[in-house]
Scaffold this active site. Structure first.
Site, mmCIF file in Angstrom:
data_model
loop_
_atom_site.group_PDB
_atom_site.id
_atom_site.type_symbol
_atom_site.label_atom_id
_atom_site.label_comp_id
_atom_site.label_asym_id
_atom_site.label_seq_id
_atom_site.Cartn_x
_atom_site.Cartn_y
_atom_site.Cartn_z
ATOM 1 C CG ASN A 7 30.524 28.938 -17.948
ATOM 2 O OD1 ASN A 7 29.483 29.618 -17.988
ATOM 3 N ND2 ASN A 7 31.650 29.337 -18.507
ATOM 4 N NE ARG A 65 31.594 33.394 -16.815
ATOM 5 C CZ ARG A 65 31.242 33.663 -18.076
ATOM 6 N NH1 ARG A 65 30.762 32.710 -18.843
ATOM 7 N NH2 ARG A 65 31.366 34.875 -18.542
ATOM 8 C CG HIS A 154 34.809 38.809 -20.691
ATOM 9 N ND1 HIS A 154 34.972 39.591 -21.814
ATOM 10 C CD2 HIS A 154 33.968 37.813 -21.031
ATOM 11 C CE1 HIS A 154 34.239 39.087 -22.800
ATOM 12 N NE2 HIS A 154 33.625 38.011 -22.346
ATOM 13 N NE ARG A 216 27.982 40.131 -26.952
ATOM 14 C CZ ARG A 216 28.620 39.611 -25.906
ATOM 15 N NH1 ARG A 216 28.947 40.380 -24.880
ATOM 16 N NH2 ARG A 216 28.932 38.339 -25.870
ATOM 17 C CD GLU A 362 36.101 32.602 -18.605
ATOM 18 O OE1 GLU A 362 35.977 31.785 -19.538
ATOM 19 O OE2 GLU A 362 35.453 33.662 -18.545
#
Ligand code: AMP
Length: 378
Positions: A7, A65, A154, A216, A362
């Site tokens: 990742n 990923r 995601h 964010r 993940e």
């Protein structure tokens, strides 16, 4: 033979090594605050060489990923030159994310020329979102030319926790199961899933849209950007606006204190007004999305909380669902408080929607996708 999952982010490289047949984790590692990307990759491979009896060359396959797979990559892909070309073409849409993914793929390809490499995309799970949800109300030809649409992110996490929840609901394969998945970490997003297919999600063209996040802003009137760039609004430059909305807003901007929910909960209990405001805007926005997704799904069978905040904060889970009881979202506060790191159901008495806390994984999802591709190849 081991399978490596990579990742590669903009400032960190995480990796997990799995035993191919058992799925057992052999090793997990992370390189933080990466400045010299190739140097960090060299170090990882040198660590792997020491760790594995057969050296790093015993690695059979590498799963990566990849953040942006655009419209083209609806499923994981074995990486070849065509796939690389596609990933490169989406770097324009994800300039912070796809380039480090590409570096990881290139480096692994160099070091492990005999190993197969698989790209698993964060956008794939959302690629079937219907037109009414993936179109912005912009001139349609322009949107097409510049590839502007809701992509969603995601996806690997939403797909993983959805799969776990579907298993608990014992309706695997039921094409009507309706699940709302809330990924609440540093980045936050929510997805509405019907019969295993994502039909809407809160992140859009970029990971900036939707929920309030650590730094964010999430949803915003787009006219604010124009205003901030005008003399009356401070005359910010392009870069300053980008930095403001991505790095200085969200929980951090609202609280004036921190982007971390742990700090904000502690500060709120000491009477810090900024922390209280930030947490209330966070849960309010999340509530609105849950209500909306309940509406578009025509009800919900299950709701999942995952990622750092979703897995670890009983307060946030409870406050988020506090006004949603009439829709059937009822939490058992005792079970909610008792969640301690594993998978748990926290549905309260009389609840119509089953509520789960499911730690996301993940890397394991990517490992599983690599296995599927390897099986197809044999
Ligand atoms: P992630 O991106 O999934 O690693 O999530 C990171 C975020 O999870 C942190 O910035 C915190 O806001 C939040 N977090 C982690 N642990 C806790 C906790 N025990 N309580 C509340 N929030 C937490």
């Amino acid at each position: 033979m081991p399978i490596l999952v990579f990742n590669c982010g903009s400032s960190s490289i995480k990796y997990t090594l799995y035993e191919k047949t058992s799925g057992e984790v052999i090793h997990r590692g992370v390189e933080q605050r990466v400045t010299d990307y190739n140097g960090s990759l060299e170090k990882i491979f040198s660590d792997l060489d020491t760790l594995l009896t057969g050296g790093f060359s015993s690695i059979e396959a590498v799963g990566h990923r990849v953040v942006h797979g655009g419209r083209r990559f609806r499923h994981p892909h074995l990486i070849d030159s065509h796939v690389m070309k596609g990933i490169r073409s989406y770097a324009e849409l994800a300039p912070l994310h796809n380039p480090p993914n590409i570096r990881g793929i290139e480096f692994a390809g160099h070091r492990l020329p005999g190993a197969r490499q698989v790209a698993v995309f964060d956008t794939s799970f959302h690629s079937g979102i219907p037109p009414e949800a993936h179109n912005y109300a912009l001139p349609v030809e322009m949107a097409k030319e510049y590839r502007i649409r809701r992509y969603g992110f995601h996806g690997i996490s939403h797909q993983y926790v959805h799969g776990r929840a579907a298993g608990f609901c014992d309706v695997n394969g039921n094409d009507e199961l309706k699940v709302i998945t809330c990924h609440l970490g540093n980045g936050c997003s929510i997805a509405a899933v019907r019969g295993g297919l994502c039909i809407d999600t809160s992140m859009g063209f970029t990971p900036l849209e939707g929920l309030v996040m650590g730094t964010r802003c999430g949803d915003l009137d787009p006219a604010i950007i124009h205003y901030l760039m005008s003399p009356a609004g401070g005359g910010l430059t392009d870069d300053q606006v980008h930095d403001l909305l991505n790095c200085e807003s969200g929980l951090k901007g609202l609280s004036g204190l921190s982007s971390d929910v742990r700090d904000l909960l502690a500060a709120r209990s000491q009477g810090h007004e900024g922390a209280a405001l930030a947490l209330s805007v966070f849960t309010y926005r999340l509530k609105k999305y849950i209500g909306a997704y309940h509406g578009i799904l025509g009800g919900a069978d299950a709701l999942v909380f995952t990622a750092g905040i979703g897995e670890n904060s009983p307060e946030i889970r409870s406050e988020t669902l506090s006004s949603l009881q009439p829709l059937g979202f009822i939490i058992d506060e005792g079970l909610n408080e008792a969640v301690s790191g594993g998978e748990a159901e926290i549905t309260g008495e009389g609840g119509k929607v089953r509520i789960f806390v499911i730690p996301t994984d993940e890397d394991f999802m990517i490992y599983q996708e690599v296995l599927k591709i390897l099986e197809l190849q044999t």
